[in-house]
Design a protein around this motif. Structure first.
Motif, PDB file in Angstrom:
ATOM      1  N   GLU A 141      10.307  11.503  -3.052  1.00  0.00           N
ATOM      2  CA  GLU A 141       9.735  10.581  -2.076  1.00  0.00           C
ATOM      3  C   GLU A 141      10.769   9.584  -1.592  1.00  0.00           C
ATOM      4  O   GLU A 141      10.808   9.228  -0.416  1.00  0.00           O
ATOM      5  CB  GLU A 141       8.536   9.846  -2.687  1.00  0.00           C
ATOM      6  CG  GLU A 141       7.305  10.700  -2.831  1.00  0.00           C
ATOM      7  CD  GLU A 141       6.056   9.851  -3.052  1.00  0.00           C
ATOM      8  OE1 GLU A 141       5.933   8.797  -2.399  1.00  0.00           O
ATOM      9  OE2 GLU A 141       5.223  10.240  -3.876  1.00  0.00           O
ATOM     10  N   GLU A 147       0.809  -1.215   0.000  1.00  0.00           N
ATOM     11  CA  GLU A 147       0.000   0.000   0.000  1.00  0.00           C
ATOM     12  C   GLU A 147       0.842   1.266   0.000  1.00  0.00           C
ATOM     13  O   GLU A 147       0.496   2.251  -0.647  1.00  0.00           O
ATOM     14  CB  GLU A 147      -0.918  -0.006   1.218  1.00  0.00           C
ATOM     15  CG  GLU A 147      -1.879   1.175   1.252  1.00  0.00           C
ATOM     16  CD  GLU A 147      -2.855   1.103   2.409  1.00  0.00           C
ATOM     17  OE1 GLU A 147      -3.826   1.865   2.398  1.00  0.00           O
ATOM     18  OE2 GLU A 147      -2.628   0.277   3.324  1.00  0.00           O
ATOM     19  N   HIS A 148       1.961   1.286   0.704  1.00  0.00           N
ATOM     20  CA  HIS A 148       2.730   2.511   0.846  1.00  0.00           C
ATOM     21  C   HIS A 148       3.934   2.561  -0.086  1.00  0.00           C
ATOM     22  O   HIS A 148       4.797   3.420   0.069  1.00  0.00           O
ATOM     23  CB  HIS A 148       3.177   2.674   2.306  1.00  0.00           C
ATOM     24  CG  HIS A 148       2.029   2.714   3.267  1.00  0.00           C
ATOM     25  ND1 HIS A 148       1.105   3.751   3.271  1.00  0.00           N
ATOM     26  CD2 HIS A 148       1.623   1.838   4.213  1.00  0.00           C
ATOM     27  CE1 HIS A 148       0.195   3.519   4.214  1.00  0.00           C
ATOM     28  NE2 HIS A 148       0.487   2.368   4.783  1.00  0.00           N
ATOM     29  N   CYS A 177      -5.734   4.431  -6.708  1.00  0.00           N
ATOM     30  CA  CYS A 177      -5.464   5.602  -7.551  1.00  0.00           C
ATOM     31  C   CYS A 177      -6.705   6.471  -7.699  1.00  0.00           C
ATOM     32  O   CYS A 177      -6.609   7.704  -7.771  1.00  0.00           O
ATOM     33  CB  CYS A 177      -4.982   5.155  -8.927  1.00  0.00           C
ATOM     34  SG  CYS A 177      -3.420   4.254  -8.903  1.00  0.00           S
ATOM     35  N   TYR A 229       2.599   5.475  -9.315  1.00  0.00           N
ATOM     36  CA  TYR A 229       2.156   6.680 -10.013  1.00  0.00           C
ATOM     37  C   TYR A 229       1.295   6.294 -11.209  1.00  0.00           C
ATOM     38  O   TYR A 229       1.552   5.293 -11.878  1.00  0.00           O
ATOM     39  CB  TYR A 229       3.356   7.501 -10.501  1.00  0.00           C
ATOM     40  CG  TYR A 229       4.266   7.924  -9.383  1.00  0.00           C
ATOM     41  CD1 TYR A 229       4.067   9.126  -8.712  1.00  0.00           C
ATOM     42  CD2 TYR A 229       5.313   7.105  -8.981  1.00  0.00           C
ATOM     43  CE1 TYR A 229       4.887   9.507  -7.668  1.00  0.00           C
ATOM     44  CE2 TYR A 229       6.146   7.474  -7.932  1.00  0.00           C
ATOM     45  CZ  TYR A 229       5.922   8.670  -7.279  1.00  0.00           C
ATOM     46  OH  TYR A 229       6.741   9.032  -6.238  1.00  0.00           O
ATOM     47  N   SER A 273      -7.075   9.072  -5.036  1.00  0.00           N
ATOM     48  CA  SER A 273      -5.951   9.981  -4.832  1.00  0.00           C
ATOM     49  C   SER A 273      -6.329  11.409  -5.201  1.00  0.00           C
ATOM     50  O   SER A 273      -7.224  11.650  -6.017  1.00  0.00           O
ATOM     51  CB  SER A 273      -4.750   9.545  -5.679  1.00  0.00           C
ATOM     52  OG  SER A 273      -4.351   8.231  -5.353  1.00  0.00           O
ATOM     53  N   SER A 314      11.799   9.152   2.287  1.00  0.00           N
ATOM     54  CA  SER A 314      11.612   7.883   2.993  1.00  0.00           C
ATOM     55  C   SER A 314      12.906   7.385   3.596  1.00  0.00           C
ATOM     56  O   SER A 314      12.922   6.760   4.645  1.00  0.00           O
ATOM     57  CB  SER A 314      11.026   6.831   2.053  1.00  0.00           C
ATOM     58  OG  SER A 314      11.940   6.514   1.023  1.00  0.00           O
ATOM     59  N   PHE A 352       5.810   3.241  -3.759  1.00  0.00           N
ATOM     60  CA  PHE A 352       5.660   4.352  -4.701  1.00  0.00           C
ATOM     61  C   PHE A 352       4.940   3.876  -5.959  1.00  0.00           C
ATOM     62  O   PHE A 352       5.426   2.992  -6.668  1.00  0.00           O
ATOM     63  CB  PHE A 352       7.034   4.906  -5.089  1.00  0.00           C
ATOM     64  CG  PHE A 352       7.911   5.232  -3.918  1.00  0.00           C
ATOM     65  CD1 PHE A 352       7.397   5.832  -2.788  1.00  0.00           C
ATOM     66  CD2 PHE A 352       9.262   4.927  -3.954  1.00  0.00           C
ATOM     67  CE1 PHE A 352       8.205   6.130  -1.707  1.00  0.00           C
ATOM     68  CE2 PHE A 352      10.083   5.217  -2.875  1.00  0.00           C
ATOM     69  CZ  PHE A 352       9.559   5.825  -1.751  1.00  0.00           C
ATOM     70  N   ALA A 400       0.546  10.800  -7.826  1.00  0.00           N
ATOM     71  CA  ALA A 400       0.942   9.695  -6.957  1.00  0.00           C
ATOM     72  C   ALA A 400      -0.309   9.038  -6.396  1.00  0.00           C
ATOM     73  O   ALA A 400      -1.243   9.722  -5.965  1.00  0.00           O
ATOM     74  CB  ALA A 400       1.819  10.207  -5.818  1.00  0.00           C
ATOM     75  N   CYS A 401      -0.338   7.712  -6.403  1.00  0.00           N
ATOM     76  CA  CYS A 401      -1.482   6.966  -5.883  1.00  0.00           C
ATOM     77  C   CYS A 401      -1.221   6.624  -4.416  1.00  0.00           C
ATOM     78  O   CYS A 401      -0.303   5.866  -4.104  1.00  0.00           O
ATOM     79  CB  CYS A 401      -1.693   5.682  -6.680  1.00  0.00           C
ATOM     80  SG  CYS A 401      -2.096   5.952  -8.411  1.00  0.00           S
ATOM     81  N   GLU A 402      -2.014   7.188  -3.543  1.00  0.00           N
ATOM     82  CA  GLU A 402      -1.931   6.868  -2.121  1.00  0.00           C
ATOM     83  C   GLU A 402      -3.079   5.914  -1.813  1.00  0.00           C
ATOM     84  O   GLU A 402      -4.200   6.326  -1.580  1.00  0.00           O
ATOM     85  CB  GLU A 402      -2.019   8.143  -1.292  1.00  0.00           C
ATOM     86  CG  GLU A 402      -0.906   9.135  -1.612  1.00  0.00           C
ATOM     87  CD  GLU A 402      -1.098  10.471  -0.936  1.00  0.00           C
ATOM     88  OE1 GLU A 402      -2.129  10.627  -0.235  1.00  0.00           O
ATOM     89  OE2 GLU A 402      -0.236  11.340  -1.098  1.00  0.00           O
ATOM     90  N   GLY A 403      -2.791   4.611  -1.833  1.00  0.00           N
ATOM     91  CA  GLY A 403      -3.857   3.635  -1.803  1.00  0.00           C
ATOM     92  C   GLY A 403      -4.462   3.552  -3.194  1.00  0.00           C
ATOM     93  O   GLY A 403      -3.750   3.668  -4.194  1.00  0.00           O
TER      94      GLY A 403
END
Length: 242
Positions: free
Chosen positions: A235, A174-175, A193, A179, A196, A239, A177, A188-191
């Motif tokens: 990112e 899930e976390h 897409c 896109y 997002s 990280s 990277f 960027a897809c956070e979870g």
């Protein structure tokens, strides 16, 4: 499961995948046994009640990193001479400007390699996923199934030409990277897409458009790809500081 078992007998790729799953999770699926029944260990491999939370789908209590499982199962090396993998496909949804993309990355001092799944054995397809790279670029399609074995921390940029097609998104942690590029727009897809920020910006794609996007070829936007490259590098640096 009987259908999966019969498919496994015919599919070298599925057998290789099951071998990786067993090495990564410690769960034996016994798909190729002569027994007519299907059995797992008491540990759940897949949590079917986890909804849309990918990190809860798989029991990670016995988890081994894909690169370790791939080395044990197929002797895969995680080293590579290229920074970017363009994991293309033939026929529908292929990225036809892959040469322009390799030239684009060269202008940034990065080396990109183009690979097609039909040129690789099942083990080689899995080995490509565990290499130390900055990014994997791929169109929507079944070749993304191998991303379930992707090395953590390697960014993924996926590019349907028009529609938001994201079912393979859940093959990554899930976390990690991830896109999405659609036309000249990237984010960027956070979870998921589709949930997002900016996912639906300037979007006019209905169901008919999505169906069309599953059959066309793709000219990936270099301006959108530039945005992804900058975002992924930022990112990655963030990280590593945490």
């Amino acid at each position: 499961m009987r259908k999966v078992k019969e498919a496994a007998k015919r599919s070298d790729y599925l057998r290789a995948s099951m071998r990786m799953f067993e090495s990564m999770t410690g769960v034996s699926l016994n798909l190729l046994s002569s027994s007519s029944t299907f059995s797992c260990s008491e540990a759940w491999l897949i949590r079917t009640d986890a909804g849309v939370a990918p990190d809860e789908w798989i029991d990670f209590s016995s988890y081994r990193f894909p690169e370790l499982a791939a080395n044990d199962s197929f002797g895969c090396s995680d080293e590579t001479t290229d920074d970017i993998l363009i994991y293309n496909r033939r026929g529908s949804r292929n990225i036809r400007n892959d040469v322009n993309i390799t030239d684009f990355f060269r202008s940034y001092g990065l080396k990109a390699a183009v690979r097609f799944p039909d040129q690789l054995s099942p083990a080689e397809q899995i080995c490509e996923m565990v290499k130390r790279r900055k990014m994997i670029i791929t169109p929507h399609g079944g070749q993304q199934g191998s991303l379930i074995f992707k090395r953590s921390g390697v960014a993924v940029a996926v590019s349907p030409e028009e529609a938001l097609l994201e079912c393979y998104r859940f093959f990554a942690r899930e976390h990690d990277f991830w896109y999405h590029i659609r036309g000249n727009v990237s984010w960027a897809c956070e979870g998921p897409c589709s949930k997002s920020v900016n996912a639906w910006r300037s979007d006019g794609c209905n169901h008919a458009c999505a169906v069309k996007a599953r059959h066309g070829t793709i000219d990936m936007s270099l301006s959108a790809l530039e945005e992804v490259l900058r975002a992924s590098e930022a990112e990655f640096l963030t990280s590593n500081k945490q």
